[in-house]
Design a protein around this motif. Sequence first.
Motif, PDB file in Angstrom:
ATOM      1  N   ALA A 185       0.834  -1.208   0.000  1.00 22.62           N
ATOM      2  CA  ALA A 185       0.000   0.000   0.000  1.00 22.62           C
ATOM      3  C   ALA A 185       0.869   1.258   0.000  1.00 22.62           C
TER       4      ALA A 185
ATOM      5  N   GLU B 101       2.422   1.621  -3.499  1.00 21.16           N
ATOM      6  CA  GLU B 101       1.439   2.090  -4.476  1.00 21.16           C
ATOM      7  C   GLU B 101       1.087   3.560  -4.246  1.00 21.16           C
ATOM      8  N   ALA B 102       1.043   3.987  -2.980  1.00 20.31           N
ATOM      9  CA  ALA B 102       0.774   5.399  -2.687  1.00 20.31           C
ATOM     10  C   ALA B 102       1.921   6.271  -3.191  1.00 20.31           C
TER      11      ALA B 102
ATOM     12  N   ALA C 133       1.715   6.456  -7.012  1.00 18.92           N
ATOM     13  CA  ALA C 133       0.627   7.349  -7.438  1.00 18.92           C
ATOM     14  C   ALA C 133       1.013   8.810  -7.222  1.00 18.92           C
TER      15      ALA C 133
ATOM     16  N   ASP D   9      -6.522   8.596  -8.116  1.00 17.31           N
ATOM     17  CA  ASP D   9      -5.703   7.437  -7.767  1.00 17.31           C
ATOM     18  C   ASP D   9      -4.776   7.761  -6.601  1.00 17.31           C
ATOM     19  N   CYS D  10      -4.171   8.935  -6.624  1.00 19.47           N
ATOM     20  CA  CYS D  10      -3.279   9.346  -5.543  1.00 19.47           C
ATOM     21  C   CYS D  10      -4.030   9.434  -4.212  1.00 19.47           C
TER      22      CYS D  10
ATOM     23  N   TYR E 263      -6.859   7.918  -3.387  1.00 17.55           N
ATOM     24  CA  TYR E 263      -7.288   6.575  -2.985  1.00 17.55           C
ATOM     25  C   TYR E 263      -6.118   5.794  -2.388  1.00 17.55           C
ATOM     26  N   GLN E 264      -4.971   5.834  -3.052  1.00 20.16           N
ATOM     27  CA  GLN E 264      -3.813   5.081  -2.568  1.00 20.16           C
ATOM     28  C   GLN E 264      -3.325   5.617  -1.222  1.00 20.16           C
ATOM     29  N   ASP E 265      -3.396   6.932  -1.018  1.00 21.87           N
ATOM     30  CA  ASP E 265      -3.043   7.502   0.289  1.00 21.87           C
ATOM     31  C   ASP E 265      -3.984   6.991   1.376  1.00 21.87           C
TER      32      ASP E 265
END
Length: 109
Positions: free
Chosen positions: A47, A50-51, A54, A75-76, A78-80
């Motif tokens: 996670a 991916e953050a 993004a 996306d940024c 959501y990943q945060d």
Amino acid sequence: MFHLASFDEIAGVAHGIEVTNPNMVARIRRAADSLNRYEIATRLGQAITEAADAAHLRDFEEAEFGEASADAIVDCEYQDELAAAWSLVAAEHQLISPETIIAHDGSVH
């Protein structure tokens, strides 16, 4: 780019994710119930990666085009939120501590 300065701020982010996205936190907690501590740590690492990816994409688009696309922004965010939710669950399972985060200068990415 998003940087955390102290463990107190991380606790605030984790608590904030419970308030702003309780369904995501509930989903992550349910998933973690069937995982061991190593699997939870792996999910947290994924996670965070991916953050960071993004965030880098969003920064690239902003630098290259003057603004990021809606997809990159969403996306940024959501990943945060996903990384914050996994951080909360990891803390609940006592996988992270203030000493661990401070040793890495407190930054997420």
